[in-house]
Design a protein around this motif. Structure first.
Motif, PDB file in Angstrom:
ATOM      1  N   VAL A 123       0.848  -1.196   0.000  1.00 64.17           N
ATOM      2  CA  VAL A 123       0.000   0.000   0.000  1.00 64.17           C
ATOM      3  C   VAL A 123       0.879   1.240   0.000  1.00 64.17           C
ATOM      4  O   VAL A 123       2.097   1.160   0.184  1.00 64.17           O
ATOM      5  N   ILE A 124       0.263   2.369  -0.186  1.00 62.28           N
ATOM      6  CA  ILE A 124       0.954   3.657  -0.085  1.00 62.28           C
ATOM      7  C   ILE A 124       0.485   4.312   1.205  1.00 62.28           C
ATOM      8  O   ILE A 124      -0.722   4.416   1.452  1.00 62.28           O
ATOM      9  N   LEU A 125       1.445   4.727   2.021  1.00 61.49           N
ATOM     10  CA  LEU A 125       1.132   5.365   3.297  1.00 61.49           C
ATOM     11  C   LEU A 125       1.641   6.805   3.297  1.00 61.49           C
ATOM     12  O   LEU A 125       2.762   7.074   2.897  1.00 61.49           O
ATOM     13  N   THR A 126       0.790   7.693   3.759  1.00 64.38           N
ATOM     14  CA  THR A 126       1.195   9.067   4.033  1.00 64.38           C
ATOM     15  C   THR A 126       0.598   9.412   5.383  1.00 64.38           C
ATOM     16  O   THR A 126      -0.345   8.756   5.838  1.00 64.38           O
ATOM     17  N   GLY A 127       1.125  10.416   6.018  1.00 59.84           N
ATOM     18  CA  GLY A 127       0.545  10.764   7.294  1.00 59.84           C
ATOM     19  C   GLY A 127       1.225  11.916   7.971  1.00 59.84           C
ATOM     20  O   GLY A 127       2.166  12.515   7.442  1.00 59.84           O
ATOM     21  N   LEU A 154       0.421  18.242  21.028  1.00 58.60           N
ATOM     22  CA  LEU A 154      -0.680  18.928  21.711  1.00 58.60           C
ATOM     23  C   LEU A 154      -0.659  20.444  21.524  1.00 58.60           C
ATOM     24  O   LEU A 154      -1.658  21.106  21.782  1.00 58.60           O
ATOM     25  N   LEU A 155       0.484  20.978  21.065  1.00 59.09           N
ATOM     26  CA  LEU A 155       0.562  22.406  20.765  1.00 59.09           C
ATOM     27  C   LEU A 155       0.117  22.711  19.341  1.00 59.09           C
ATOM     28  O   LEU A 155       0.082  23.860  18.929  1.00 59.09           O
ATOM     29  N   GLY A 156      -0.175  21.660  18.572  1.00 59.58           N
ATOM     30  CA  GLY A 156      -0.627  21.844  17.195  1.00 59.58           C
ATOM     31  C   GLY A 156       0.480  21.802  16.170  1.00 59.58           C
ATOM     32  O   GLY A 156       0.231  22.029  14.989  1.00 59.58           O
ATOM     33  N   VAL A 157       1.718  21.519  16.593  1.00 54.19           N
ATOM     34  CA  VAL A 157       2.838  21.422  15.660  1.00 54.19           C
ATOM     35  C   VAL A 157       2.689  20.112  14.877  1.00 54.19           C
ATOM     36  O   VAL A 157       2.556  19.039  15.462  1.00 54.19           O
ATOM     37  N   VAL A 158       2.708  20.227  13.539  1.00 59.58           N
ATOM     38  CA  VAL A 158       2.495  19.079  12.670  1.00 59.58           C
ATOM     39  C   VAL A 158       3.815  18.654  12.039  1.00 59.58           C
ATOM     40  O   VAL A 158       4.571  19.482  11.529  1.00 59.58           O
ATOM     41  N   LYS A 159       4.073  17.345  12.083  1.00 58.27           N
ATOM     42  CA  LYS A 159       5.246  16.765  11.421  1.00 58.27           C
ATOM     43  C   LYS A 159       4.752  15.746  10.408  1.00 58.27           C
ATOM     44  O   LYS A 159       3.953  14.874  10.733  1.00 58.27           O
ATOM     45  N   LYS A 160       5.212  15.898   9.171  1.00 57.74           N
ATOM     46  CA  LYS A 160       4.859  14.939   8.121  1.00 57.74           C
ATOM     47  C   LYS A 160       5.620  13.644   8.355  1.00 57.74           C
ATOM     48  O   LYS A 160       6.788  13.657   8.736  1.00 57.74           O
ATOM     49  N   LEU A 161       4.954  12.528   8.122  1.00 57.11           N
ATOM     50  CA  LEU A 161       5.578  11.220   8.259  1.00 57.11           C
ATOM     51  C   LEU A 161       5.979  10.698   6.884  1.00 57.11           C
ATOM     52  O   LEU A 161       5.190  10.761   5.938  1.00 57.11           O
ATOM     53  N   SER A 162       7.188  10.198   6.796  1.00 55.85           N
ATOM     54  CA  SER A 162       7.699   9.634   5.549  1.00 55.85           C
ATOM     55  C   SER A 162       7.971   8.151   5.777  1.00 55.85           C
ATOM     56  O   SER A 162       8.881   7.789   6.524  1.00 55.85           O
ATOM     57  N   TYR A 215       6.166  -1.013   6.987  1.00 57.20           N
ATOM     58  CA  TYR A 215       6.311   0.395   6.642  1.00 57.20           C
ATOM     59  C   TYR A 215       6.837   1.102   7.882  1.00 57.20           C
ATOM     60  O   TYR A 215       6.217   1.044   8.947  1.00 57.20           O
ATOM     61  N   LEU A 216       7.991   1.748   7.753  1.00 58.32           N
ATOM     62  CA  LEU A 216       8.654   2.383   8.886  1.00 58.32           C
ATOM     63  C   LEU A 216       8.749   3.883   8.666  1.00 58.32           C
ATOM     64  O   LEU A 216       9.128   4.342   7.588  1.00 58.32           O
ATOM     65  N   ALA A 217       8.425   4.653   9.696  1.00 57.05           N
ATOM     66  CA  ALA A 217       8.545   6.112   9.641  1.00 57.05           C
ATOM     67  C   ALA A 217       9.181   6.604  10.932  1.00 57.05           C
ATOM     68  O   ALA A 217       8.695   6.296  12.021  1.00 57.05           O
ATOM     69  N   PRO A 218      10.280   7.353  10.812  1.00 53.96           N
ATOM     70  CA  PRO A 218      10.884   7.939  12.009  1.00 53.96           C
ATOM     71  C   PRO A 218      10.092   9.165  12.457  1.00 53.96           C
ATOM     72  O   PRO A 218       9.410   9.812  11.651  1.00 53.96           O
ATOM     73  N   LEU A 219      10.173   9.469  13.750  1.00 51.16           N
ATOM     74  CA  LEU A 219       9.507  10.649  14.296  1.00 51.16           C
ATOM     75  C   LEU A 219      10.339  11.203  15.446  1.00 51.16           C
ATOM     76  O   LEU A 219      10.489  10.542  16.471  1.00 51.16           O
ATOM     77  N   ALA A 220      10.894  12.399  15.253  1.00 51.14           N
ATOM     78  CA  ALA A 220      11.642  13.065  16.318  1.00 51.14           C
ATOM     79  C   ALA A 220      10.648  13.609  17.343  1.00 51.14           C
ATOM     80  O   ALA A 220       9.557  14.059  16.989  1.00 51.14           O
ATOM     81  N   PHE A 221      11.032  13.565  18.619  1.00 45.87           N
ATOM     82  CA  PHE A 221      10.138  14.004  19.684  1.00 45.87           C
ATOM     83  C   PHE A 221      10.928  14.587  20.842  1.00 45.87           C
ATOM     84  O   PHE A 221      12.136  14.400  20.951  1.00 45.87           O
ATOM     85  N   SER A 222      10.222  15.282  21.717  1.00 44.18           N
ATOM     86  CA  SER A 222      10.772  15.761  22.984  1.00 44.18           C
ATOM     87  C   SER A 222      10.252  14.835  24.080  1.00 44.18           C
ATOM     88  O   SER A 222       9.202  14.206  23.921  1.00 44.18           O
ATOM     89  N   ASP A 223      10.961  14.763  25.190  1.00 47.09           N
ATOM     90  CA  ASP A 223      10.545  13.898  26.288  1.00 47.09           C
ATOM     91  C   ASP A 223       9.121  14.237  26.727  1.00 47.09           C
ATOM     92  O   ASP A 223       8.747  15.407  26.848  1.00 47.09           O
ATOM     93  N   LEU A 224       8.312  13.236  26.910  1.00 45.43           N
ATOM     94  CA  LEU A 224       6.917  13.325  27.351  1.00 45.43           C
ATOM     95  C   LEU A 224       5.994  13.971  26.316  1.00 45.43           C
ATOM     96  O   LEU A 224       4.888  14.404  26.644  1.00 45.43           O
ATOM     97  N   GLU A 225       6.430  14.016  25.073  1.00 49.31           N
ATOM     98  CA  GLU A 225       5.623  14.627  24.026  1.00 49.31           C
ATOM     99  C   GLU A 225       4.581  13.630  23.518  1.00 49.31           C
ATOM    100  O   GLU A 225       4.891  12.483  23.216  1.00 49.31           O
ATOM    101  N   ARG A 275      -0.880  13.018  18.200  1.00 54.30           N
ATOM    102  CA  ARG A 275      -2.053  12.442  17.538  1.00 54.30           C
ATOM    103  C   ARG A 275      -1.577  12.098  16.140  1.00 54.30           C
ATOM    104  O   ARG A 275      -1.184  12.988  15.371  1.00 54.30           O
ATOM    105  N   ILE A 276      -1.604  10.838  15.816  1.00 61.41           N
ATOM    106  CA  ILE A 276      -1.029  10.356  14.563  1.00 61.41           C
ATOM    107  C   ILE A 276      -2.162   9.954  13.621  1.00 61.41           C
ATOM    108  O   ILE A 276      -3.072   9.217  14.002  1.00 61.41           O
ATOM    109  N   THR A 277      -2.086  10.463  12.396  1.00 65.32           N
ATOM    110  CA  THR A 277      -3.061  10.147  11.360  1.00 65.32           C
ATOM    111  C   THR A 277      -2.311   9.599  10.163  1.00 65.32           C
ATOM    112  O   THR A 277      -1.389  10.248   9.656  1.00 65.32           O
TER     113      THR A 277
END
Length: 139
Positions: A74-78, A83-91, A103-113, A116-118
């Motif tokens: 399949v093709i995945l995008t997302g 919670l602050l509304g900052v959006v990061k595109k998933l590749s 299907y693997l996607a990295p996601l950088a984060f801050s501690d306790l962040e 909401r993933i779509t």
């Protein structure tokens, strides 16, 4: 050999992180798990081009046909929205090993962040949307 390493590596995490989840979407059975990249061994991370860091997460998705239980291409995008509304595109990167497709996607984060993933899934004939939340902890 790579498939065995990834399956073993991901299998070890189920007791360490939120267990793998499954949802039925249309004719698919979608499995997903989020984990910190530091749970991967350096060898597995290198093999799949994943940067290990206490501030890097990894989203792993697999899609099976609900009836035949066979892996689906399949093709995945997302996106991931904190919670602050900052959006990061998933590749997503497709990994095919034998009959398995991940299907693997990295996601950088801050501690306790918390995110909401779509994720939007399509195979050209059907489109589905997977939504979930995950809170990341720096290890």
């Amino acid at each position: 050999m790579g498939r065995v390493l990834l399956i073993c590596a991901l299998g070890l995490f189920t007791s360490l992180v939120k267990a793998e989840q499954k949802v039925d979407l249309g004719s698919w059975e979608v499995h997903y798990i989020t984990l910190n990249s530091t749970f991967l061994t350096p060898e597995v991370a290198k093999q799949y081009g994943i940067v290990r860091s206490k501030y890097n997460g990894l989203i792993n998705i697999s899609v099976l046909d609900r009836q035949a239980k066979t892996a689906q291409s399949v093709i995945l995008t997302g996106e991931a929205k904190n919670l602050l509304g900052v959006v990061k595109k998933l590749s997503f990167k497709q990994v095919t090993e034998g009959d398995a497709i991940y299907y693997l996607a990295p996601l950088a984060f801050s501690d306790l962040e918390q995110y909401r993933i779509t994720i939007y899934l399509t195979d050209g004939t059907q489109q589905q949307t997977l939504k979930f939340q995950h809170k990341f902890y720096a290890e």
